[in-house]
Design a protein around this motif. Structure first.
Motif, PDB file in Angstrom:
ATOM      1  N   GLU A   1       0.759  -0.805  -0.238  1.00 30.23           N
ATOM      2  CA  GLU A   1       0.009  -0.114  -0.191  1.00 30.23           C
ATOM      3  C   GLU A   1       1.084   1.586   0.430  1.00 30.23           C
ATOM      4  O   GLU A   1       1.853   1.533   1.204  1.00 30.23           O
TER       5      GLU A   1
ATOM      6  N   VAL B   1      -7.141   3.336  -4.842  1.00 29.48           N
ATOM      7  CA  VAL B   1      -8.207   3.196  -3.399  1.00 29.48           C
ATOM      8  C   VAL B   1      -8.819   4.242  -3.209  1.00 29.48           C
ATOM      9  O   VAL B   1     -10.465   3.606  -2.716  1.00 29.48           O
ATOM     10  N   GLU B   2      -8.250   5.099  -3.080  1.00 26.25           N
ATOM     11  CA  GLU B   2      -9.421   6.085  -2.495  1.00 26.25           C
ATOM     12  C   GLU B   2      -8.246   8.067  -2.445  1.00 26.25           C
ATOM     13  O   GLU B   2      -7.065   7.459  -2.927  1.00 26.25           O
ATOM     14  N   VAL B   3      -8.970   8.715  -2.625  1.00 26.55           N
ATOM     15  CA  VAL B   3      -9.240   9.586  -2.919  1.00 26.55           C
ATOM     16  C   VAL B   3      -9.428  11.144  -1.466  1.00 26.55           C
ATOM     17  O   VAL B   3     -10.802  11.250  -2.300  1.00 26.55           O
ATOM     18  N   LYS B   4      -9.390  11.754  -1.009  1.00 27.95           N
ATOM     19  CA  LYS B   4      -9.242  12.567   0.057  1.00 27.95           C
ATOM     20  C   LYS B   4      -9.250  13.830  -0.695  1.00 27.95           C
ATOM     21  O   LYS B   4      -7.307  14.195  -0.299  1.00 27.95           O
TER      22      LYS B   4
ATOM     23  N   MET C   1      -4.383  10.333  -0.827  1.00 34.55           N
ATOM     24  CA  MET C   1      -4.230   9.149  -1.884  1.00 34.55           C
ATOM     25  C   MET C   1      -3.760   8.056  -1.540  1.00 34.55           C
ATOM     26  O   MET C   1      -2.822   8.355  -1.314  1.00 34.55           O
ATOM     27  N   ARG C   2      -4.300   7.158  -1.412  1.00 35.22           N
ATOM     28  CA  ARG C   2      -4.235   5.458  -1.396  1.00 35.22           C
ATOM     29  C   ARG C   2      -4.223   4.902  -3.207  1.00 35.22           C
ATOM     30  O   ARG C   2      -4.941   4.730  -3.086  1.00 35.22           O
ATOM     31  N   TYR C   3      -2.965   3.701  -2.266  1.00 35.49           N
ATOM     32  CA  TYR C   3      -3.015   2.727  -3.346  1.00 35.49           C
ATOM     33  C   TYR C   3      -2.809   1.059  -3.098  1.00 35.49           C
ATOM     34  O   TYR C   3      -2.266   1.285  -1.886  1.00 35.49           O
TER      35      TYR C   3
END
Length: 73
Positions: free
Chosen positions: A20, A56-59, A67-69
């Motif tokens: 991650e 998987v997520e963008v805040k 950003m999360r990958y």
């Protein structure tokens, strides 16, 4: 969790230890040839060896974007 510079990051990516990635993007430009990048190692010259991740997520926040990958398996 690994918090390090580009050289350390390259080695953990290269050994397949990263599942991650969480990045914080700030609205500033620093630049420069000597700046540290996410992975400063030797890099991959064959696309068969690149490490692949999916978003998987963008805040979005007022002063940054988080950003999360996750690793593509």
């Amino acid at each position: 969790m690994v918090e390090g510079g580009g050289f350390l990051n390259w080695h953990v990516f290269n050994q397949g230890l990263v599942d991650e990635i969480i990045l914080m993007q700030l609205p500033i430009i620093i630049g420069g040839a000597d700046n540290i990048t996410l992975a400063d190692g030797e890099g991959y010259h064959d696309l068969a060896f690149v490490k692949k991740y999916k978003v998987v997520e963008v805040k979005r926040r007022e002063n940054y974007t988080l950003m999360r990958y996750k690793k593509v398996v």
